[in-house]
Design an enzyme around this catalytic site. Structure first.
Site, mmCIF file in Angstrom:
data_model
loop_
_atom_site.group_PDB
_atom_site.id
_atom_site.type_symbol
_atom_site.label_atom_id
_atom_site.label_comp_id
_atom_site.label_asym_id
_atom_site.label_seq_id
_atom_site.Cartn_x
_atom_site.Cartn_y
_atom_site.Cartn_z
ATOM 1 N N GLY A 104 0.810 -1.201 0.000
ATOM 2 C CA GLY A 104 0.000 0.000 0.000
ATOM 3 C C GLY A 104 0.847 1.257 0.000
ATOM 4 O O GLY A 104 2.060 1.208 0.228
ATOM 5 N N GLN A 121 1.235 3.537 2.092
ATOM 6 C CA GLN A 121 1.946 3.773 3.341
ATOM 7 C C GLN A 121 2.495 2.470 3.921
ATOM 8 O O GLN A 121 2.547 2.273 5.138
ATOM 9 C CB GLN A 121 1.023 4.453 4.349
ATOM 10 C CG GLN A 121 0.870 5.950 4.152
ATOM 11 C CD GLN A 121 2.149 6.721 4.416
ATOM 12 O OE1 GLN A 121 3.002 6.294 5.182
ATOM 13 N NE2 GLN A 121 2.290 7.868 3.782
ATOM 14 N N SER A 122 2.922 1.574 3.049
ATOM 15 C CA SER A 122 3.421 0.268 3.483
ATOM 16 C C SER A 122 4.674 0.390 4.344
ATOM 17 O O SER A 122 5.696 0.940 3.917
ATOM 18 C CB SER A 122 3.739 -0.587 2.255
ATOM 19 O OG SER A 122 4.486 -1.725 2.607
ATOM 20 N N ASN A 123 4.590 -0.147 5.574
ATOM 21 C CA ASN A 123 5.773 -0.208 6.442
ATOM 22 C C ASN A 123 6.822 -1.149 5.854
ATOM 23 O O ASN A 123 8.024 -0.901 5.944
ATOM 24 C CB ASN A 123 5.379 -0.710 7.837
ATOM 25 C CG ASN A 123 4.359 0.180 8.508
ATOM 26 O OD1 ASN A 123 4.528 1.386 8.577
ATOM 27 N ND2 ASN A 123 3.284 -0.419 9.000
ATOM 28 N N CYS A 156 7.397 -1.803 2.685
ATOM 29 C CA CYS A 156 8.106 -1.171 1.565
ATOM 30 C C CYS A 156 9.153 -0.186 2.066
ATOM 31 O O CYS A 156 10.264 -0.122 1.528
ATOM 32 C CB CYS A 156 7.097 -0.474 0.650
ATOM 33 S SG CYS A 156 6.107 -1.618 -0.347
#
Length: 389
Positions: free
Chosen positions: A105, A107-109, A111
Site C-alpha cells: 500500500g 503507506q506500506s511499512n 516497503c
C-alpha cells in the site's frame, strides 16, 4: 587462542559491530526438521527487543498483560518487517541481486523497511505502491513512510487499487522484474509483507528470542497467550509454528486487519506446507477479524483508543496493525472476560508508527491538550536572559 578469538567475537557483538553483517544461520533445535532452512542471515534489527508489563486499564481479575516491543527493532527498519528481511536480504545477496522489488500500500511499512535495508546493502530498490485512481497521476507526497522511502532513493511505481485487485501482486512484481532483466539488471522479488516461507523464519527466530528472554527472567514468567496483528500472514505463521514447536506452547491469537480469517488460515497453511511443517494452521493459531472499515482505514473510536493507550501507558500503537489488534483484543476481553481471566498475555507490537503521520487530520480532534502559557506581568523580564539553543 581459540578462547581469545571467541571472547573477541563476543565483545564485537556486544558493541554492535555485527550490525549489517551476514552470518551463518542455525535454526533452533526444535525447528531443525523444517525444510528448507536458511543458510545465512543478515543482522539488520536491534535485538532482542524488550518485553515489559503493559498496564492497560479494565483487565479481568488476575489477568496480566505484557508487551514485546518489536516497534523498537529499529527506527528506519522498525517493526516485524525487519525480522523477515534479515533472511530475505541474505538470500537476495546470495543470488547476486543488484536490486530488489516489492509491493504494498501507499503507506506500506514493509516497503519503507525494504527501501532502507536495500540501501544498507548497496542494492537499488523498486517499490510498487497501491493508491487510489484519483491520486495515480500526481506526486504521492512525503508523508510518513513515503518520506523515508524517497530519501533512501527508492524508485516508486504507482498502481491503482482497481488494477492491483484485477492483476494481483505476483503478476505486477513479475512484470517489473522482466522489465528490469531486459535492462540488464538482476532483481530479486520480495512478496507483500515479506511473507513467504523464507520470511516466516523471522518469527520462528523471534520465538527463540522470547524463549531466551524467559529463561533469563528470574521470575520464571510463562505466557499463556500471544496476541498479534495479521496483515500478510508471515508473522503469524512463524509465531504460531514456533510457539507450538518450542517450550513456549502459548495459544496464538491473530487479529486480521485486512481480508478475512479463512483467507489467512489458507495462506498461512501454504507457508507451513512450504516448510514441510506437517501441521494445520487451524490447530496452531486462532484468527479473528479486526479490519473494521478496511485496510489502513480507521474509525474515530479506533484512533481515540490509540490516543488513550498512549496517554495511559506511554506506548504508541500504529493505526493500521497493532492499534486495530489491541482494540479488537480489548473488545474481546470485555465481551468474554472468562476466556481471558487469570491468563498471562504477551502482545507483540509490530511497529509501523510512521503510519500515524497519514492520520494527523483525523487525530487532531483527540489531542487538543494545549494552551498558551500565561505569565503574570509581575514576573521579572530582562532582554537576553533566556538563552535560545
Amino acid at each position: 587462542m581459540v578462547e581469545l578469538y571467541r571472547k573477541g567475537k563476543a565483545m564485537a557483538s556486544s558493541l554492535g559491530f555485527d550490525f549489517l553483517t551476514k552470518k551463518p544461520y542455525s535454526p533452533p533445535s526444535w525447528a531443525s526438521h523444517l525444510h528448507p532452512s536458511p543458510s545465512h542471515v543478515f543482522s539488520l534489527a536491534h535485538l532482542p527487543t524488550p518485553i515489559h508489563r503493559w498496564n492497560l486499564p479494565n483487565l479481568p481479575p488476575n489477568t496480566e498483560l505484557w508487551i514485546k516491543r518489536d516497534d523498537l527493532s529499529g527506527m528506519q527498519l522498525s517493526g516485524n518487517k525487519v525480522r523477515k528481511l534479515e533472511f530475505l536480504m541474505a538470500d537476495a545477496v546470495a543470488q547476486g541481486a543488484d536490486s530488489v522489488i516489492t509491493i504494498g500500500g501507499i503507506q506500506s511499512n514493509h516497503c519503507r523497511a525494504t527501501a532502507v535495508a536495500a540501501k544498507y546493502l548497496n542494492l537499488d530498490c523498486f517499490l510498487i505502491l497501491r493508491t487510489s485512481n484519483l491520486l495515480l497521476h500526481q506526486d504521492p507526497g512525503l508523508t510518513g513512510n513515503l518520506l523515508v522511502e524517497r530519501l533512501a532513493g527508492a524508485h516508486l511505481q504507482l498502481i491503482s487499487k482497481e488494477d492491483y485487485s484485477k492483476i494481483g501482486s505476483v503478476t505486477l512484481t513479475n512484470v517489473l522484474k522482466e522489465k528490469l532483466i531486459k535492462e540488464g539488471r538482476k532483481p530479486y522479488v520480495i512478496p507483500v509483507g515479506g511473507s513467504n516461507s523464507l520470511g516466516t523464519w523471522g518469527y520462528i527466530e523471534a520465538v527463540r528470542e522470547i524463549e531466551q528472554q524467559i529463561q533469563r527472567e528470574t521470575g520464571n514468567v510463562k505466557f499463556d497467550d500471544l496476541v498479534v496483528a495479521c496483515g500478510s500472514g508471515g508473522t503469524i505463521a512463524g509465531l504460531s509454528l514456533g510457539s507450538s514447536l518450542s517450550t513456549l506452547k502459548a495459544r496464538v491469537h491473530a487479529f486480521s486487519v485486512c481480508d478475512d480469517p479463512d483467507y489467512f488460515h489458507n495462506f498461512t497453511q501454504g507457508l507451513l506446507d512450504g516448510l514441510k511443517a506437517g501441521v494445520s494452521s487451524r490447530d496452531i493459531v486462532h484468527i479473528q477479524n479486526a479490519k473494521g472499515l478496511g485496510y489502513a482505514m480507521n474509525t474515530s473510536e479506533e484512533l481515540n483508543f490509540v490516543k488513550e493507550v498512549a496517554a495511559a501507558t506511554g506506548v504508541v500503537l500504529d493505526p493500521v496493525y497493532s492499534g486495530k489488534a489491541a482494540y479488537a483484543m480489548l473488545k474481546d476481553i470485555n465481551e468474554d472476560p472468562k476466556k481471558w481471566e487469570g491468563r498471562r498475555i504477551l502482545f507483540i507490537h509490530t511497529g509501523g508508527l510512521l503510519g500515524l503521520y497519514d492520520k494527523v487530520d483525523q487525530l487532531t480532534s483527540f489531542v487538543g491538550n494545549w494552551q498558551r502559557m500565561d505569565v503574570n506581568e509581575s514576573v521579572p523580564r530582562q532582554d537576553g536572559i533566556g538563552k535560545m539553543f
